[in-house]
Design a protein around this motif. Structure first.
Motif, PDB file in Angstrom:
ATOM      1  N   PRO A   1       1.098  -0.919  -0.317  1.00 40.30           N
ATOM      2  CA  PRO A   1      -0.437   0.054   0.082  1.00 40.30           C
ATOM      3  C   PRO A   1       0.666   0.602   0.270  1.00 40.30           C
ATOM      4  O   PRO A   1       2.003   1.831   0.419  1.00 40.30           O
ATOM      5  N   GLY A   2       0.255   2.083  -0.735  1.00 37.48           N
ATOM      6  CA  GLY A   2       1.423   3.749  -0.798  1.00 37.48           C
ATOM      7  C   GLY A   2       0.324   4.636  -0.401  1.00 37.48           C
ATOM      8  O   GLY A   2      -0.413   4.529   1.028  1.00 37.48           O
ATOM      9  N   MET A   3       0.324   5.591  -1.142  1.00 41.74           N
ATOM     10  CA  MET A   3      -0.466   6.793  -0.964  1.00 41.74           C
ATOM     11  C   MET A   3      -2.096   6.357  -0.673  1.00 41.74           C
ATOM     12  O   MET A   3      -2.230   6.432  -1.972  1.00 41.74           O
ATOM     13  N   VAL A   4      -2.525   7.363   0.100  1.00 45.35           N
ATOM     14  CA  VAL A   4      -3.934   7.147   0.138  1.00 45.35           C
ATOM     15  C   VAL A   4      -4.595   9.023  -0.173  1.00 45.35           C
ATOM     16  O   VAL A   4      -4.380   9.774   0.272  1.00 45.35           O
ATOM     17  N   SER A   5      -5.160   8.366  -1.307  1.00 41.92           N
ATOM     18  CA  SER A   5      -6.124   9.388  -1.509  1.00 41.92           C
ATOM     19  C   SER A   5      -7.617   9.475  -1.115  1.00 41.92           C
ATOM     20  O   SER A   5      -7.871   8.435  -1.227  1.00 41.92           O
ATOM     21  N   PHE A   6      -8.377  10.979  -1.296  1.00 48.67           N
ATOM     22  CA  PHE A   6      -9.378  10.711  -0.285  1.00 48.67           C
ATOM     23  C   PHE A   6     -10.582  11.684  -2.073  1.00 48.67           C
ATOM     24  O   PHE A   6     -10.816  12.478  -1.946  1.00 48.67           O
ATOM     25  N   ASP A   7     -11.852  10.921  -2.259  1.00 54.17           N
ATOM     26  CA  ASP A   7     -12.394  11.743  -3.094  1.00 54.17           C
ATOM     27  C   ASP A   7     -13.613  12.855  -2.549  1.00 54.17           C
ATOM     28  O   ASP A   7     -13.571  12.979  -1.379  1.00 54.17           O
ATOM     29  N   GLU A   8     -13.435  13.779  -3.417  1.00 55.86           N
ATOM     30  CA  GLU A   8     -14.321  15.197  -3.715  1.00 55.86           C
ATOM     31  C   GLU A   8     -15.828  15.139  -2.976  1.00 55.86           C
ATOM     32  O   GLU A   8     -16.161  13.839  -3.313  1.00 55.86           O
ATOM     33  N   VAL A   9     -15.853  15.441  -1.749  1.00 59.00           N
ATOM     34  CA  VAL A   9     -17.677  15.186  -1.667  1.00 59.00           C
ATOM     35  C   VAL A   9     -18.237  16.276  -2.235  1.00 59.00           C
ATOM     36  O   VAL A   9     -18.169  17.514  -1.384  1.00 59.00           O
ATOM     37  N   THR A  10     -19.689  15.599  -2.454  1.00 60.28           N
ATOM     38  CA  THR A  10     -20.202  17.827  -3.127  1.00 60.28           C
ATOM     39  C   THR A  10     -21.358  17.802  -2.576  1.00 60.28           C
ATOM     40  O   THR A  10     -21.884  16.429  -1.852  1.00 60.28           O
ATOM     41  N   LEU A  11     -21.950  18.444  -1.732  1.00 52.14           N
ATOM     42  CA  LEU A  11     -22.927  18.434  -0.938  1.00 52.14           C
ATOM     43  C   LEU A  11     -24.442  19.962  -1.918  1.00 52.14           C
ATOM     44  O   LEU A  11     -23.356  20.411  -2.629  1.00 52.14           O
ATOM     45  N   GLU A  12     -25.481  18.990  -2.214  1.00 52.46           N
ATOM     46  CA  GLU A  12     -26.251  20.180  -2.649  1.00 52.46           C
ATOM     47  C   GLU A  12     -26.950  20.438  -1.932  1.00 52.46           C
ATOM     48  O   GLU A  12     -27.901  19.860  -1.331  1.00 52.46           O
ATOM     49  N   GLN A  13     -27.824  21.725  -2.870  1.00 51.45           N
ATOM     50  CA  GLN A  13     -28.707  22.565  -1.604  1.00 51.45           C
ATOM     51  C   GLN A  13     -29.806  22.820  -2.401  1.00 51.45           C
ATOM     52  O   GLN A  13     -29.588  23.752  -2.991  1.00 51.45           O
ATOM     53  N   GLY A  14     -31.029  23.440  -2.119  1.00 52.83           N
ATOM     54  CA  GLY A  14     -32.090  24.007  -3.213  1.00 52.83           C
ATOM     55  C   GLY A  14     -31.861  25.051  -2.460  1.00 52.83           C
ATOM     56  O   GLY A  14     -31.500  26.044  -2.014  1.00 52.83           O
ATOM     57  N   TRP A  15     -32.157  25.552  -4.131  1.00 58.13           N
ATOM     58  CA  TRP A  15     -31.633  27.602  -3.498  1.00 58.13           C
ATOM     59  C   TRP A  15     -32.584  28.179  -2.897  1.00 58.13           C
ATOM     60  O   TRP A  15     -34.093  28.083  -2.414  1.00 58.13           O
ATOM     61  N   SER A  16     -31.788  29.035  -1.858  1.00 56.17           N
ATOM     62  CA  SER A  16     -32.119  29.674  -0.554  1.00 56.17           C
ATOM     63  C   SER A  16     -31.674  30.704  -0.248  1.00 56.17           C
ATOM     64  O   SER A  16     -30.539  31.195  -0.955  1.00 56.17           O
ATOM     65  N   ALA A  17     -32.380  31.251   0.627  1.00 53.48           N
ATOM     66  CA  ALA A  17     -31.150  32.577   1.180  1.00 53.48           C
ATOM     67  C   ALA A  17     -30.416  32.282   2.710  1.00 53.48           C
ATOM     68  O   ALA A  17     -29.277  33.412   2.544  1.00 53.48           O
ATOM     69  N   ASP A  18     -30.145  30.704   2.516  1.00 54.02           N
ATOM     70  CA  ASP A  18     -29.001  30.474   3.606  1.00 54.02           C
ATOM     71  C   ASP A  18     -27.907  30.838   2.443  1.00 54.02           C
ATOM     72  O   ASP A  18     -27.917  29.954   1.398  1.00 54.02           O
ATOM     73  N   ARG A  19     -26.561  31.388   3.237  1.00 56.53           N
ATOM     74  CA  ARG A  19     -25.819  31.802   2.524  1.00 56.53           C
ATOM     75  C   ARG A  19     -23.930  31.151   3.156  1.00 56.53           C
ATOM     76  O   ARG A  19     -23.239  32.089   3.171  1.00 56.53           O
ATOM     77  N   THR A  20     -24.300  30.121   3.812  1.00 50.82           N
ATOM     78  CA  THR A  20     -23.672  29.347   4.956  1.00 50.82           C
ATOM     79  C   THR A  20     -22.356  29.298   3.328  1.00 50.82           C
ATOM     80  O   THR A  20     -20.889  28.909   3.813  1.00 50.82           O
ATOM     81  N   PHE A  21     -22.916  28.431   2.963  1.00 50.90           N
ATOM     82  CA  PHE A  21     -21.729  27.935   1.447  1.00 50.90           C
ATOM     83  C   PHE A  21     -21.059  28.583   1.021  1.00 50.90           C
ATOM     84  O   PHE A  21     -19.867  28.999   0.516  1.00 50.90           O
ATOM     85  N   GLU A  22     -21.925  29.697   0.617  1.00 50.51           N
ATOM     86  CA  GLU A  22     -20.882  31.163  -0.223  1.00 50.51           C
ATOM     87  C   GLU A  22     -20.708  31.713   0.437  1.00 50.51           C
ATOM     88  O   GLU A  22     -19.196  32.223   0.222  1.00 50.51           O
ATOM     89  N   ARG A  23     -20.011  32.166   2.050  1.00 55.29           N
ATOM     90  CA  ARG A  23     -19.514  31.938   3.099  1.00 55.29           C
ATOM     91  C   ARG A  23     -18.189  31.850   3.096  1.00 55.29           C
ATOM     92  O   ARG A  23     -17.269  32.272   3.299  1.00 55.29           O
ATOM     93  N   TRP A  24     -18.656  30.380   2.459  1.00 50.46           N
ATOM     94  CA  TRP A  24     -17.234  29.182   3.207  1.00 50.46           C
ATOM     95  C   TRP A  24     -16.345  29.621   2.142  1.00 50.46           C
ATOM     96  O   TRP A  24     -15.283  29.858   1.273  1.00 50.46           O
ATOM     97  N   ALA A  25     -17.036  29.800   0.637  1.00 52.06           N
ATOM     98  CA  ALA A  25     -16.189  29.667  -0.839  1.00 52.06           C
ATOM     99  C   ALA A  25     -15.835  30.670  -0.962  1.00 52.06           C
ATOM    100  O   ALA A  25     -14.336  31.231  -0.947  1.00 52.06           O
TER     101      ALA A  25
END
Length: 161
Positions: A56-80
């Motif tokens: 066994p060599g190097m470990v890699s982790f897949d990206e995780v995608t979260l989907e959210q309905g379009w809303s007024a919540d800006r948590t993801f936008e602030r983080w990005a």
């Protein structure tokens, strides 16, 4: 075939909740699969007629995608936007890597209330950061679809807790 009615049915994946730094992220409708892979390292030994062996060599982790309905919540936008701040001021963007929990519930579990049943499984993403952010979905005046924004997360590993 009879319908599946077990409360521990492993094929039911609609009762879940996502937490970012302890706060529940509202409206997350989809989470991609958690995956990891281990690259093989080839090891050759002198005098070994059977060829190379693999370790066994190097470990890699897949990206995780979260989907959210379009809303007024800006948590993801602030983080990005916080990750974007690294280019403008590399010293000023602190805390852009966050801990994310994905919690799975049984059919009777109430994922919407804090006093509901405890999760059956909980996964922790270590030091996640936003690698892709889709703020606005494709707009189509002829369609009647729901707007979905998404965020893809790179992370430094996950574990079941």
């Amino acid at each position: 075939m009879a319908p599946r009615t077990s409360q521990f049915d492993p094929y039911r994946t609609f009762k879940f909740r996502v937490r970012l730094d302890g706060a529940i992220i509202a409206g997350v409708t989809k989470v991609s699969a958690l995956g990891r892979s281990v690259a093989p390292n080839e090891v050759k030994e002198a005098g070994d007629a059977f060829g190379p062996r693999h370790m066994p060599g190097m470990v890699s982790f897949d990206e995780v995608t979260l989907e959210q309905g379009w809303s007024a919540d800006r948590t993801f936008e602030r983080w990005a936007n916080q990750v974007l701040g690294l280019h403008a001021d590399p010293g000023g963007a602190k805390g852009f890597k966050r801990t994310v929990f994905i919690e799975l519930f049984d059919l009777k579990g109430n994922a919407g209330s804090p006093s509901g049943s405890p999760p059956l499984q909980r996964y922790k993403l270590h030091r996640a950061w936003v690698s892709k952010y889709v703020a606005m979905p494709e707009l189509n005046a002829d369609g009647g679809g729901v707007g979905i924004c998404s965020v893809s997360l790179r992370h430094e590993g996950w574990e079941r807790v």
